[in-house]
Design an enzyme around this catalytic site. Sequence first.
Site, PDB file in Angstrom:
ATOM      1  N   ASP A  96       0.815  -1.216   0.000  1.00  0.00           N
ATOM      2  CA  ASP A  96       0.000   0.000   0.000  1.00  0.00           C
ATOM      3  C   ASP A  96       0.843   1.259   0.000  1.00  0.00           C
ATOM      4  OD1 ASP A  96       0.995  -0.261   2.617  1.00  0.00           O
ATOM      5  OD2 ASP A  96      -0.887  -1.065   3.365  1.00  0.00           O
ATOM      6  N   HIS A 136      -7.202  -4.686  10.031  1.00  0.00           N
ATOM      7  CA  HIS A 136      -6.914  -4.485   8.609  1.00  0.00           C
ATOM      8  C   HIS A 136      -5.591  -5.126   8.223  1.00  0.00           C
ATOM      9  CE1 HIS A 136      -4.983  -0.591  10.115  1.00  0.00           C
ATOM     10  NE2 HIS A 136      -3.998  -1.162   9.451  1.00  0.00           N
ATOM     11  N   GLU A 151      -9.458  -1.884   5.052  1.00  0.00           N
ATOM     12  CA  GLU A 151     -10.148  -1.514   6.282  1.00  0.00           C
ATOM     13  C   GLU A 151     -11.382  -2.399   6.503  1.00  0.00           C
ATOM     14  OE1 GLU A 151      -8.786   0.324   8.311  1.00  0.00           O
ATOM     15  OE2 GLU A 151      -7.929   2.161   7.484  1.00  0.00           O
TER      16      GLU A 151
END
Length: 638
Positions: A91, A164, A169
């Site tokens: 990410d 998460h 999420e």
Amino acid sequence: MIQQIKHKQVGKFEDTKFEKIHNEIFEDSYEASKVVAAEIADLIRQKQDKGEACVLGLATGSSPIKVYEELVRLHKNGELSFHNVITFNLDEYYPMDAENRQSYYYFMHQHLFDHIDINPENIHIPSGQVSQEELNQYCIDYDMKIKQLGGLDFQLLGIGRTGHIGFNEPGSHINSGTRIITLDHITRRDAASDFNGIENVPKKAITMGVSTILKSKRIIMLAWGHKKASIIKETVEGQITATIPASFLQNHPNTTMIMDQEAASELSRIKTPWIVSQCVWTDNLKLKAVTWLSEELKKPVLKLTDKDYNEHGMSGLLSIEGSSYNLNIKIFNKLQHTITGWPGGKPNADDTNRPERKSPEKKRIIIFSPHPDDDVISMGGTFSRLIEQGHDVHVAYQTSGNIAVTDEEALKFAEVANLLSPSTEETNFKKIISFLNSKTTAYGDSLETRKVKGLIRRMESYGATRYLGLDDSKVHFLDLPFYETGEVKKNPVGPEDIQLISDLITTIQPHQIYAAGDLADPHGTHKLCLDAIFESLASIKHLDFMDDCWVWLYRGAWHEWDIADIEMAVPLSPDEMNKKINAILFHQSQKDRVMFQGEDSREFWVRAQERNRNTALLYDNLGLAEYEAIEAFKRYHF
């Protein structure tokens, strides 16, 4: 792929019938990280032997740092090459410049890529600079690159306290691919200190999807510390739910969760092993079981019955002890003997069943405080009691605590100082004021600014210790070098840090040492400060005075020892509790806008008061005397 992780589980209870994900529990995060790094290294070598690329999925955050350090060490020692490695990170914040210190691009190069021989073209990190118009296609292409390479051979994960994985999420779908996502408020709040306030934390991020992660051939998830314990239990033992995205790993055939003892502490086989399988009933496990049963049934220990034990999986314990009456008396007395109003030992008293020795009557004591306020937050009442009872008390602040001072607080003091005494070449307050007014990120302070922030913390500490009645000559500021980076990331604890602590201990030759026993974050300041103390003790334990030195560990602002771990409980009166709160309030820079708030939005004095009151309530509910508050300690045997 054959799992490489060896079974090194802590404890004697092997039955894992409640657990839906294979997991391994290690003594500490350092040992565990080395084992994970060894598996990654073996995989890379296996692929090299076959002339194949090794495709790794990598994570950021504090959990994998030690893994990366070990991989770098292997490379620098000539034991591992990364020439065939292709990486894909989970990410990145959006929008985010790659060179921003808060970017995951910066994190990965800082901790891994800048130190190994990986081909830069083989590094893939989601870009936080893609335009919104191109973002959808960019995410599709990211997944396609992974697919074209045959998928991820290995995926390393951490877990957030909301459950998460990556930035998937709560609510993320099991079929989700790489995409833009809106960050949960809790996630943004946790990152606030890195961005100099939650208002500066990006609201969105690009994350590899759950589906992409689950297609990995091998997955290892890391979890360290008690803060992860509750979400680990839900992930491992609970139902699969989008509310806890990590629970989707139950569907993966080759996943292992790697954790330390504290992260595993809520698992059934650790917390309540008697309901899982046959137990070896040690004294500590008996204490743990009886206090758990008392809390579970909301009955004092002395009121527990044979029926209560039999109905909760403890018939084997009763057969050893003979009856609930005998067992209850034994455990009640053990709990009673932890309580003392004399933390330095009670003079001229029978100390057979007391936590501390009666001799010497007046002890030399060092209270080690990682930051300049942990002493009063965690053991302010005991601190005051030791002074009042005539002991030779010293307090040692291990770090300056400068990064926990906000820029606004430093600016205020710099402006006041400049008005009182206009800048000279030595003080240069105008330079500090100019720097702070133009600063855009939380860290990277100039040396002058760090000095001002450190002095703010130092003067607050003097205010608190003077209020408690401690002479300034007994206050020591170690300013350990490992901390002085000006950033959240600290340097490793080094010989100079250990020597500073060793020198102080050998100079004072204490009979008691108090230290912060928080083990939550292996790269956090508390843990590093504790490691430095432990290494110092190991280096000087051969000295004669060390035979008479006892070490007591206190907890920080977030967590208390479990009742079965408490070996000394110091009760506080209402007046003593108020005195402790007043001492905490001297640390004004930490009162209203705390840089490292954590998951608890309460101010430190409120946390400390409620934690100490809850400990007293726990003792009361177990059937012992009712106190206003209690500070708790566990002895460390070195």
